[in-house]
Design a protein around this motif. Structure first.
Motif, PDB file in Angstrom:
ATOM      1  N   LEU A 280     -15.621  -1.871   1.872  1.00  0.00           N
ATOM      2  CA  LEU A 280     -14.657  -2.347   0.859  1.00  0.00           C
ATOM      3  C   LEU A 280     -15.261  -2.475  -0.696  1.00  0.00           C
ATOM      4  N   ALA A 281     -16.486  -2.137  -0.713  1.00  0.00           N
ATOM      5  CA  ALA A 281     -17.061  -2.241  -2.157  1.00  0.00           C
ATOM      6  C   ALA A 281     -16.928  -0.759  -2.571  1.00  0.00           C
ATOM      7  N   GLU A 282     -16.597   0.117  -1.728  1.00  0.00           N
ATOM      8  CA  GLU A 282     -16.334   1.488  -2.383  1.00  0.00           C
ATOM      9  C   GLU A 282     -14.825   1.571  -2.563  1.00  0.00           C
ATOM     10  N   LYS A 283     -14.581   2.401  -3.532  1.00  0.00           N
ATOM     11  CA  LYS A 283     -13.290   2.675  -4.044  1.00  0.00           C
ATOM     12  C   LYS A 283     -12.171   3.351  -2.993  1.00  0.00           C
ATOM     13  N   PRO A 284     -11.248   2.820  -2.480  1.00  0.00           N
ATOM     14  CA  PRO A 284     -10.647   3.611  -1.547  1.00  0.00           C
ATOM     15  C   PRO A 284      -9.956   4.982  -2.277  1.00  0.00           C
ATOM     16  N   SER A 285      -9.736   6.161  -1.945  1.00  0.00           N
ATOM     17  CA  SER A 285      -9.153   7.162  -2.640  1.00  0.00           C
ATOM     18  C   SER A 285      -8.407   8.219  -1.906  1.00  0.00           C
ATOM     19  N   VAL A 286      -8.111   7.807  -0.600  1.00  0.00           N
ATOM     20  CA  VAL A 286      -7.290   8.885   0.168  1.00  0.00           C
ATOM     21  C   VAL A 286      -6.060   8.066   0.488  1.00  0.00           C
ATOM     22  N   ASN A 287      -5.006   8.693   0.090  1.00  0.00           N
ATOM     23  CA  ASN A 287      -3.551   8.103   0.816  1.00  0.00           C
ATOM     24  C   ASN A 287      -3.257   8.656   2.204  1.00  0.00           C
ATOM     25  N   ALA A 288      -3.228   7.732   3.176  1.00  0.00           N
ATOM     26  CA  ALA A 288      -3.071   8.011   4.555  1.00  0.00           C
ATOM     27  C   ALA A 288      -1.925   7.501   5.282  1.00  0.00           C
ATOM     28  N   ILE A 289      -1.383   7.927   6.255  1.00  0.00           N
ATOM     29  CA  ILE A 289      -0.670   7.245   7.178  1.00  0.00           C
ATOM     30  C   ILE A 289      -1.555   7.115   8.434  1.00  0.00           C
ATOM     31  N   LEU A 290      -1.289   6.340   9.364  1.00  0.00           N
ATOM     32  CA  LEU A 290      -1.964   6.427  10.761  1.00  0.00           C
ATOM     33  C   LEU A 290      -1.338   6.900  11.829  1.00  0.00           C
TER      34      LEU A 290
ATOM     35  N   PHE B 250       3.624   0.311   5.327  1.00  0.00           N
ATOM     36  CA  PHE B 250       2.711  -0.691   5.192  1.00  0.00           C
ATOM     37  C   PHE B 250       3.292  -1.694   4.149  1.00  0.00           C
ATOM     38  N   ILE B 251       2.455  -2.828   4.403  1.00  0.00           N
ATOM     39  CA  ILE B 251       2.997  -3.991   3.487  1.00  0.00           C
ATOM     40  C   ILE B 251       2.818  -3.880   2.126  1.00  0.00           C
ATOM     41  N   ASP B 252       3.830  -4.331   1.227  1.00  0.00           N
ATOM     42  CA  ASP B 252       3.556  -4.187  -0.112  1.00  0.00           C
ATOM     43  C   ASP B 252       4.439  -5.238  -0.770  1.00  0.00           C
ATOM     44  N   LEU B 253       3.717  -5.596  -2.231  1.00  0.00           N
ATOM     45  CA  LEU B 253       4.283  -6.973  -2.624  1.00  0.00           C
ATOM     46  C   LEU B 253       5.952  -6.584  -3.088  1.00  0.00           C
ATOM     47  N   GLN B 254       6.209  -5.319  -3.144  1.00  0.00           N
ATOM     48  CA  GLN B 254       7.718  -4.942  -3.515  1.00  0.00           C
ATOM     49  C   GLN B 254       8.027  -4.150  -2.608  1.00  0.00           C
ATOM     50  N   ASP B 255       9.072  -4.501  -1.546  1.00  0.00           N
ATOM     51  CA  ASP B 255       9.358  -3.544  -0.607  1.00  0.00           C
ATOM     52  C   ASP B 255       8.270  -3.181   0.329  1.00  0.00           C
ATOM     53  N   THR B 256       8.262  -1.502   0.684  1.00  0.00           N
ATOM     54  CA  THR B 256       7.042  -1.414   1.572  1.00  0.00           C
ATOM     55  C   THR B 256       6.567   0.021   0.872  1.00  0.00           C
ATOM     56  N   LYS B 257       5.153   0.022   1.393  1.00  0.00           N
ATOM     57  CA  LYS B 257       4.577   1.322   0.828  1.00  0.00           C
ATOM     58  C   LYS B 257       4.520   2.388   1.830  1.00  0.00           C
ATOM     59  N   ASP B 258       4.666   3.605   1.722  1.00  0.00           N
ATOM     60  CA  ASP B 258       4.754   4.905   2.679  1.00  0.00           C
ATOM     61  C   ASP B 258       3.303   5.314   3.170  1.00  0.00           C
ATOM     62  N   TYR B 259       2.250   4.776   2.531  1.00  0.00           N
ATOM     63  CA  TYR B 259       0.985   5.272   2.933  1.00  0.00           C
ATOM     64  C   TYR B 259      -0.072   4.083   2.757  1.00  0.00           C
TER      65      TYR B 259
ATOM     66  N   LYS C 255       4.202  11.647  -2.989  1.00  0.00           N
ATOM     67  CA  LYS C 255       3.047  11.022  -2.599  1.00  0.00           C
ATOM     68  C   LYS C 255       3.011  10.669  -1.039  1.00  0.00           C
ATOM     69  N   LYS C 256       4.134  10.477  -0.274  1.00  0.00           N
ATOM     70  CA  LYS C 256       4.268  10.434   1.030  1.00  0.00           C
ATOM     71  C   LYS C 256       4.159  11.679   1.672  1.00  0.00           C
TER      72      LYS C 256
ATOM     73  N   TYR D 236      -4.486   9.811   9.171  1.00  0.00           N
ATOM     74  CA  TYR D 236      -5.704   9.373  10.015  1.00  0.00           C
ATOM     75  C   TYR D 236      -5.412   9.192  11.332  1.00  0.00           C
ATOM     76  N   VAL D 237      -6.238   9.893  12.138  1.00  0.00           N
ATOM     77  CA  VAL D 237      -5.934   9.784  13.553  1.00  0.00           C
ATOM     78  C   VAL D 237      -6.843   8.775  14.082  1.00  0.00           C
ATOM     79  N   CYS D 238      -6.199   7.636  14.819  1.00  0.00           N
ATOM     80  CA  CYS D 238      -6.654   6.426  15.252  1.00  0.00           C
ATOM     81  C   CYS D 238      -6.766   6.539  16.922  1.00  0.00           C
ATOM     82  N   ASN D 239      -7.795   5.841  17.379  1.00  0.00           N
ATOM     83  CA  ASN D 239      -8.060   5.762  18.900  1.00  0.00           C
ATOM     84  C   ASN D 239      -7.268   4.487  19.346  1.00  0.00           C
TER      85      ASN D 239
END
Ligand SMILES: *Cc1c(COP(=O)(O)O)cnc(C)c1O
Length: 646
Positions: free
Chosen positions: A488-498, A512-521, A453-454, A460-463
């Motif tokens: 946010l009423a649309e379903k997010p569907s793309v796994n991304a890093i910034l 990224f934050i997650d309830l268990q440990d961290t998320k890679d995207y 997944k990672k 996602y390129v951010c300014n």
């Protein structure tokens, strides 16, 4: 309102997905139309963050932009003081609470101003860790009851400044961090005839936990060990300055995730306090330093980005433990000082960044490049892709990896052309995607497949620049909550890093934050040719001032927002600070912008003489170069032309 998106997804699901309720502590929510709302005072009054962004853009302040919710700063100061007042009352504690705000956490005038104003009714003071900060504290501090605590390394002028404060009748306490400072204080007190108020910073054995744990223990930079305290005591006695010792201080590091650590440290410090009181020093204050955490991931655990206690528990534990120890030692209880910085300042500001590009491994590779003559390694990969039912997922993954490596070796040896290499890469990623999709909801995942997944996440390129606006994310791998501000009423569907716009491969957020440990995207929305904004939250502590000029991006735009019932949106922008311009940042590294303009003009003139450039074009180029001196440093993202790029 019903949303137009066909998916069965709602704004409420986004609220849950991004954890707003967990890390947002009643201050953040998502409205039914899918926009992030902030409630600075958690009193029902709400501001749509995108309204602020739109208004700022209208004022010429595009993202990246820092938004400060000034009411939230006020709210935190009041909350901290009220919680301690409540604990003191409930525990029948005989002392008072005298908190101070450590200026180093956010030195911005509007921040310090707001905190000083909010703390008026609570005798809430300031803490300085350096001479420049003390200069601020002396000027901004009000009243005779509010404390100024002086920490950090001190030269003679630092001490003279503190004694100047004493002359003005301020309760200003010099905390001794090194034994040599005692001599300096004694000497300057004699010179000036001013009686100082003195504290000792003790080096506790109790070790912190988390990222900042090296602030205590034997090798800590600051504080007196037990023998040094006894020396310091002798020195004060010899100088007949016993009456000056008022305070015991400790600081076990920032963002202490575990309440057990705090209990232990408070206990140890309270023993020091009682011992000194029993030796006949007047005492009066116990300063427990900073360390009060922020639950960045909302998990309420002792994970380093979280905290396993509430503000109420923190206050009660300090009050209770100090009282127990003092009572047992028959010593009157001290007033309690805290130097909570992160906990006061972090929640009030957020960073808004614009995503302007999506980098996807599969899409960019090979789509239009069907090789004229397919190499066997490509057809082998195609077979793997088509016959998915024949082999297990892990086995297919290993086979695909092997074929990809084979393709690269063939290319390096000159047996594979560009088109075949592109096809091999593309099919490899298709296989990975296929394997990953089959894997959803099947419970246990072997690590290699879990990591797919990672591997597959888009960029996602951010300014913005991580080094300017989110330094701790890079330096300490600190986590911050990140969410889209709209859609946010649309379903997010793309796994991304910034990824940011610096020329540095470290300039990214990949955890990224997650309830268990961290998320890679982070799961985000596909880009749609309209601006897409992300909010990065809880950035009000340390990030503003730690940021640096990497790639000369410089300061970002900034607006300060206040709640206002009479305004149509319920808020107004009180202050707008424009970010750095090119001329500002290059002057910071010793260039003069006029000189640079002159040099470029000279070269253009030269090229014009040689007929490389037409005279009119030359004039235009000079004007363009000069106008860029006044432009902002970040990318000037222009609206997309509607048409999809091929
Ligand atoms: C940095 C610092 C603080 C602030 O710590 P937080 O964890 O942000 O509350 C307080 N006291 C001292 C001595 C510090 O160095």
């Amino acid at each position: 309102m019903k949303t137009k998106s066909a998916s069965n997804w709602s704004a409420a699901q986004s609220e849950e997905h991004y954890g707003f309720k967990r890390w947002g502590a009643n201050h953040f929510s998502v409205d039914t139309e899918g926009f992030v709302q902030v409630q600075p005072l958690a009193d029902g009054r709400s501001i749509r963050v995108m309204d602020v962004v739109d208004e700022a853009v209208g004022m010429g302040l595009k993202a990246p932009i820092v938004i400060r919710f000034q009411d939230k700063l006020r709210h935190r100061v009041v909350q901290l003081n009220e919680v301690f007042a409540k604990a003191i009352k409930e525990e029948g504690y005989k002392g008072e609470y005298r908190g101070v705000f450590p200026i180093k956490v956010n030195q911005l005038r509007e921040v310090v101003d707001e905190i000083v104003a909010a703390g008026k009714d609570y005798n809430y003071g300031l803490e300085a860790g350096s001479k420049p900060e003390l200069m601020i504290a002396l000027a901004m501090h009000e009243g005779a009851q509010r404390l100024i605590i002086c920490n950090g390394y001190k030269d003679h002028d630092y001490i003279r400044l503190a004694l100047l404060g004493r002359k003005l009748g301020k309760k200003i306490i010099i905390v001794v961090e090194q034994l040599s400072e005692v001599d300096s204080i004694i000497q300057i007190a004699k010179e000036t005839g001013v009686k100082p108020l003195i504290g000792f910073r003790v080096k506790l054995q109790t070790r912190g936990e988390g990222k900042w744990s090296s602030s205590s223990g034997d090798n800590a930079k600051f504080g007196l060990n037990t023998a040094e305290i006894l020396f310091a005591v002798e020195k004060l006695k010899a100088a007949k300055m016993q009456q000056c010792l008022k305070l015991v201080h400790f600081h076990i590091g920032s963002q202490v995730p575990n309440i057990i650590t705090i209990k232990a440290a408070v206990t140890e410090a309270a023993r020091f306090y009682c011992q000194l009181a029993k030796m006949g020093f007047p005492m009066g204050y116990l300063d427990v330093g900073g360390g009060l955490g922020i639950d960045y991931d909302g998990s309420r655990t002792n994970f380093e980005s979280s905290m396993n206690y509430s503000l109420e528990e923190y206050a009660r534990d300090i009050i209770f433990n100090v009282r127990e120890i003092c009572t047992a030692a028959a010593v009157p209880v001290p007033d309690i000082v805290t130097e909570s910085g992160r906990a006061v300042a972090a929640p009030h500001s957020m960073l808004v960044v614009e995503v302007f590009e999506r980098i996807n491994k599969r899409e960019s590779l090979g789509k239009q490049h069907q090789p004229k003559a397919k190499h066997k390694v490509v057809t082998d990969l195609e077979v793997l892709l088509k016959n998915k039912a024949r082999l297990g997922r892990l086995e297919r993954f290993h086979d695909a990896l092997q074929k990809k490596e084979e393709a690269f070796s063939l290319f390096n040896l000159g047996y594979l052309d560009l088109e075949n290499r592109a096809a091999a890469e593309q099919i490899f990623w298709q296989i990975c995607e296929q394997i990953d999709k089959e894997g959803t909801k099947k419970g246990y995942q072997p690590e290699e497949l879990h990591d797919l997944k990672k591997l597959l996440a888009d960029q996602y390129v951010c300014n913005f620049s991580v080094f300017q606006s989110l330094l701790d994310s890079w330096a300490l791998k600190q986590l911050f909550p990140v969410t889209p501000l709209h859609r946010l009423a649309e379903k997010p569907s793309v796994n991304a890093i910034l990824v940011d716009i610096t020329c540095d491969s470290d300039g990214k957020i990949g955890s990224f934050i997650d309830l268990q440990d961290t998320k890679d995207y982070l799961t985000l929305h596909p880009l749609n040719n309209k601006p897409y904004y992300l909010g990065i939250y809880l950035t009000g502590a340390y990030q503003d001032i730690m940021g640096d000029l990497h790639n000369l991006f410089g300061r970002v735009n900034e607006v300060h927002v206040f709640l206002e019932d009479d305004e149509p949106n319920g808020y107004y922008i009180e202050e707008a600070l424009a970010g750095s311009r090119v001329a500002d940042v290059i002057e910071g590294v010793q260039y003069q912008w006029e000189e640079l303009c002159r040099r470029v003009k000279q070269q253009i003139d030269h090229a014009t003489k040689k007929d490389l450039i037409k005279p009119r074009e030359g004039v235009r180029l000079v004007e363009f170069y000069e106008s860029q001196m006044l432009a902002k440093t970040y990318l000037n993202i222009e609206p997309k032309s509607g048409k999809k790029k091929p």
